[in-house]
Design a protein around this motif. Structure first.
Motif, PDB file in Angstrom:
ATOM      1  N   GLY A  62     -10.187   5.754 -52.974  1.00  0.00           N
ATOM      2  CA  GLY A  62      -9.619   5.088 -51.804  1.00  0.00           C
ATOM      3  C   GLY A  62      -8.812   5.976 -50.896  1.00  0.00           C
ATOM      4  O   GLY A  62      -8.333   5.527 -49.846  1.00  0.00           O
ATOM      5  N   THR A  63      -8.621   7.249 -51.282  1.00  0.00           N
ATOM      6  CA  THR A  63      -7.884   8.192 -50.442  1.00  0.00           C
ATOM      7  C   THR A  63      -8.746   9.436 -50.198  1.00  0.00           C
ATOM      8  O   THR A  63      -9.548   9.808 -51.059  1.00  0.00           O
ATOM      9  N   PRO A  64      -8.570  10.091 -49.049  1.00  0.00           N
ATOM     10  CA  PRO A  64      -9.397  11.272 -48.744  1.00  0.00           C
ATOM     11  C   PRO A  64      -9.164  12.408 -49.731  1.00  0.00           C
ATOM     12  O   PRO A  64      -8.024  12.688 -50.114  1.00  0.00           O
ATOM     13  N   ALA A  65     -10.249  13.071 -50.111  1.00  0.00           N
ATOM     14  CA  ALA A  65     -10.138  14.202 -51.040  1.00  0.00           C
ATOM     15  C   ALA A  65      -9.276  15.312 -50.458  1.00  0.00           C
ATOM     16  O   ALA A  65      -8.559  16.005 -51.194  1.00  0.00           O
ATOM     17  N   LEU A  66      -9.324  15.489 -49.145  1.00  0.00           N
ATOM     18  CA  LEU A  66      -8.519  16.539 -48.514  1.00  0.00           C
ATOM     19  C   LEU A  66      -7.027  16.275 -48.692  1.00  0.00           C
ATOM     20  O   LEU A  66      -6.252  17.187 -48.983  1.00  0.00           O
ATOM     21  N   ILE A  67      -6.623  15.024 -48.542  1.00  0.00           N
ATOM     22  CA  ILE A  67      -5.218  14.666 -48.747  1.00  0.00           C
ATOM     23  C   ILE A  67      -4.820  14.911 -50.196  1.00  0.00           C
ATOM     24  O   ILE A  67      -3.712  15.404 -50.482  1.00  0.00           O
ATOM     25  N   GLN A  68      -5.710  14.600 -51.123  1.00  0.00           N
ATOM     26  CA  GLN A  68      -5.423  14.840 -52.536  1.00  0.00           C
ATOM     27  C   GLN A  68      -5.224  16.332 -52.805  1.00  0.00           C
ATOM     28  O   GLN A  68      -4.331  16.731 -53.560  1.00  0.00           O
ATOM     29  N   LEU A  69      -6.052  17.175 -52.175  1.00  0.00           N
ATOM     30  CA  LEU A  69      -5.895  18.621 -52.318  1.00  0.00           C
ATOM     31  C   LEU A  69      -4.561  19.094 -51.750  1.00  0.00           C
ATOM     32  O   LEU A  69      -3.875  19.923 -52.351  1.00  0.00           O
ATOM     33  N   PHE A  70      -4.192  18.572 -50.597  1.00  0.00           N
ATOM     34  CA  PHE A  70      -2.933  18.961 -49.966  1.00  0.00           C
ATOM     35  C   PHE A  70      -1.738  18.573 -50.841  1.00  0.00           C
ATOM     36  O   PHE A  70      -0.792  19.345 -50.997  1.00  0.00           O
ATOM     37  N   ILE A  71      -1.789  17.358 -51.399  1.00  0.00           N
ATOM     38  CA  ILE A  71      -0.693  16.905 -52.259  1.00  0.00           C
ATOM     39  C   ILE A  71      -0.570  17.812 -53.474  1.00  0.00           C
ATOM     40  O   ILE A  71       0.533  18.229 -53.866  1.00  0.00           O
ATOM     41  N   LEU A  72      -1.704  18.163 -54.081  1.00  0.00           N
ATOM     42  CA  LEU A  72      -1.693  18.982 -55.289  1.00  0.00           C
ATOM     43  C   LEU A  72      -1.247  20.407 -55.003  1.00  0.00           C
ATOM     44  O   LEU A  72      -0.422  20.978 -55.738  1.00  0.00           O
ATOM     45  N   TYR A  73      -1.772  20.995 -53.920  1.00  0.00           N
ATOM     46  CA  TYR A  73      -1.502  22.419 -53.651  1.00  0.00           C
ATOM     47  C   TYR A  73      -0.163  22.640 -52.949  1.00  0.00           C
ATOM     48  O   TYR A  73       0.638  23.488 -53.362  1.00  0.00           O
ATOM     49  N   LEU A 151     -23.371  15.240 -57.805  1.00  0.00           N
ATOM     50  CA  LEU A 151     -23.262  16.695 -57.816  1.00  0.00           C
ATOM     51  C   LEU A 151     -23.564  17.288 -56.444  1.00  0.00           C
ATOM     52  O   LEU A 151     -22.911  18.244 -56.011  1.00  0.00           O
ATOM     53  N   ASN A 152     -24.563  16.737 -55.758  1.00  0.00           N
ATOM     54  CA  ASN A 152     -24.859  17.209 -54.399  1.00  0.00           C
ATOM     55  C   ASN A 152     -23.666  16.992 -53.477  1.00  0.00           C
ATOM     56  O   ASN A 152     -23.305  17.868 -52.676  1.00  0.00           O
ATOM     57  N   MET A 153     -23.052  15.822 -53.578  1.00  0.00           N
ATOM     58  CA  MET A 153     -21.873  15.531 -52.781  1.00  0.00           C
ATOM     59  C   MET A 153     -20.734  16.482 -53.137  1.00  0.00           C
ATOM     60  O   MET A 153     -19.974  16.913 -52.265  1.00  0.00           O
ATOM     61  N   LEU A 154     -20.652  16.819 -54.412  1.00  0.00           N
ATOM     62  CA  LEU A 154     -19.593  17.701 -54.880  1.00  0.00           C
ATOM     63  C   LEU A 154     -19.732  19.107 -54.307  1.00  0.00           C
ATOM     64  O   LEU A 154     -18.743  19.714 -53.878  1.00  0.00           O
ATOM     65  N   VAL A 155     -20.959  19.628 -54.285  1.00  0.00           N
ATOM     66  CA  VAL A 155     -21.186  20.957 -53.713  1.00  0.00           C
ATOM     67  C   VAL A 155     -20.745  20.990 -52.252  1.00  0.00           C
ATOM     68  O   VAL A 155     -20.071  21.927 -51.799  1.00  0.00           O
ATOM     69  N   LYS A 156     -21.118  19.957 -51.512  1.00  0.00           N
ATOM     70  CA  LYS A 156     -20.728  19.907 -50.096  1.00  0.00           C
ATOM     71  C   LYS A 156     -19.218  19.723 -49.941  1.00  0.00           C
ATOM     72  O   LYS A 156     -18.609  20.245 -48.997  1.00  0.00           O
ATOM     73  N   ALA A 157     -18.610  18.997 -50.880  1.00  0.00           N
ATOM     74  CA  ALA A 157     -17.164  18.766 -50.804  1.00  0.00           C
ATOM     75  C   ALA A 157     -16.359  20.031 -51.065  1.00  0.00           C
ATOM     76  O   ALA A 157     -15.177  20.104 -50.686  1.00  0.00           O
ATOM     77  N   THR A 158     -16.979  21.049 -51.690  1.00  0.00           N
ATOM     78  CA  THR A 158     -16.235  22.286 -51.941  1.00  0.00           C
ATOM     79  C   THR A 158     -15.799  22.945 -50.638  1.00  0.00           C
ATOM     80  O   THR A 158     -14.865  23.764 -50.647  1.00  0.00           O
ATOM     81  N   ALA A 159     -16.442  22.593 -49.528  1.00  0.00           N
ATOM     82  CA  ALA A 159     -16.028  23.142 -48.234  1.00  0.00           C
ATOM     83  C   ALA A 159     -14.588  22.766 -47.902  1.00  0.00           C
ATOM     84  O   ALA A 159     -13.919  23.465 -47.131  1.00  0.00           O
ATOM     85  N   LEU A 160     -14.099  21.678 -48.497  1.00  0.00           N
ATOM     86  CA  LEU A 160     -12.736  21.231 -48.205  1.00  0.00           C
ATOM     87  C   LEU A 160     -11.682  22.231 -48.662  1.00  0.00           C
ATOM     88  O   LEU A 160     -10.588  22.282 -48.090  1.00  0.00           O
ATOM     89  N   VAL A 161     -12.008  23.023 -49.699  1.00  0.00           N
ATOM     90  CA  VAL A 161     -10.990  23.934 -50.216  1.00  0.00           C
ATOM     91  C   VAL A 161     -10.718  25.086 -49.261  1.00  0.00           C
ATOM     92  O   VAL A 161      -9.761  25.843 -49.462  1.00  0.00           O
TER      93      VAL A 161
END
Length: 215
Positions: A62-73, A151-161
């Protein structure tokens, strides 16, 4: 189009592609682990575990993966969590992917007719043996392709890092755009390498699906 420039920077993009592959593999492993635990919690007979599983899925889907990365990092150090960019990328994307894989795995398991479990129990198998020997082998046939989509979605999501400065394909493209002012060529090169990785993942999933269907 500047092909000469693309050939010149290609080795650096290839090195970044290996980082993307490593990130994808580690994230997929963590995602599958979280997904398996999440599905077990969602299917548990204990209400507390079901509630925790549902909360996990709702929060991370329910929350954007990018926001989750920002919170963690960026926010992690405030609460004593010190991670480098790559570690934060793996953990953040892995936990996020696990929320999606939870529902994929759970859906495959509940799709198996309840009579299969009842028949296994009638034969004297324990609940765990019925799940491990009867339910999961059948569910595996149903979950391979949906997990392949994850997994396909995951590979594309790695661009967020790239947003937290992990030197993978997208970050490398952005860096060379700043020095060459050639966005079309840089993003095209990154896009082609992403397509190759995703094609390889798709072929691997297809092979695994055929093997599972035969057994």
């Amino acid at each position: 189009m500047d092909f000469e420039l693309m050939l010149k920077v290609y080795p650096f993009f290839l090195e970044a592609a290996w980082t993307t592959i490593l990130l994808s593999v580690l994230t997929a492993i963590l995602g599958l682990a979280c997904g398996t635990l999440g599905a077990a919690a969602r299917l548990s007979r204990f209400a507390v575990l079901r509630l925790l599983g549902a909360a996990y899925v709702s929060l991370f889907r329910g929350t954007p993966a990018l926001i989750q990365l920002f919170i963690l990092y960026f926010g992690g150090p405030q609460i004593g969590i010190q991670l480098d960019a790559f570690e934060a990328g793996v953990i953040g994307l892995g936990i996020n992917a696990g929320a999606y894989m939870t529902e994929t795995i759970r859906g495959a398991i509940i799709a198996i007719d309840r009579g299969q479990r009842e028949a296994a129990r009638t034969l004297g198998l324990s609940s765990w043996q019925a799940t491990y020997k009867v339910i999961l082998p059948q569910a595996a046939r149903l979950m391979v392709r949906p997990l392949g989509v994850n997994l396909n979605m995951l590979v594309k999501a790695t661009a967020l890092v790239a947003a937290i400065s992990v030197i993978e394909l997208t970050y490398t493209a952005q860096r060379y755009i700043g020095s060459t002012y050639k966005p079309f060529e840089m993003f095209l090169l990154a896009g082609v390498l992403y397509m190759i990785i995703i094609y390889a993942v798709g072929r691997g999933v297809s092979w695994l699906d055929r093997k599972v269907q035969i057994t």
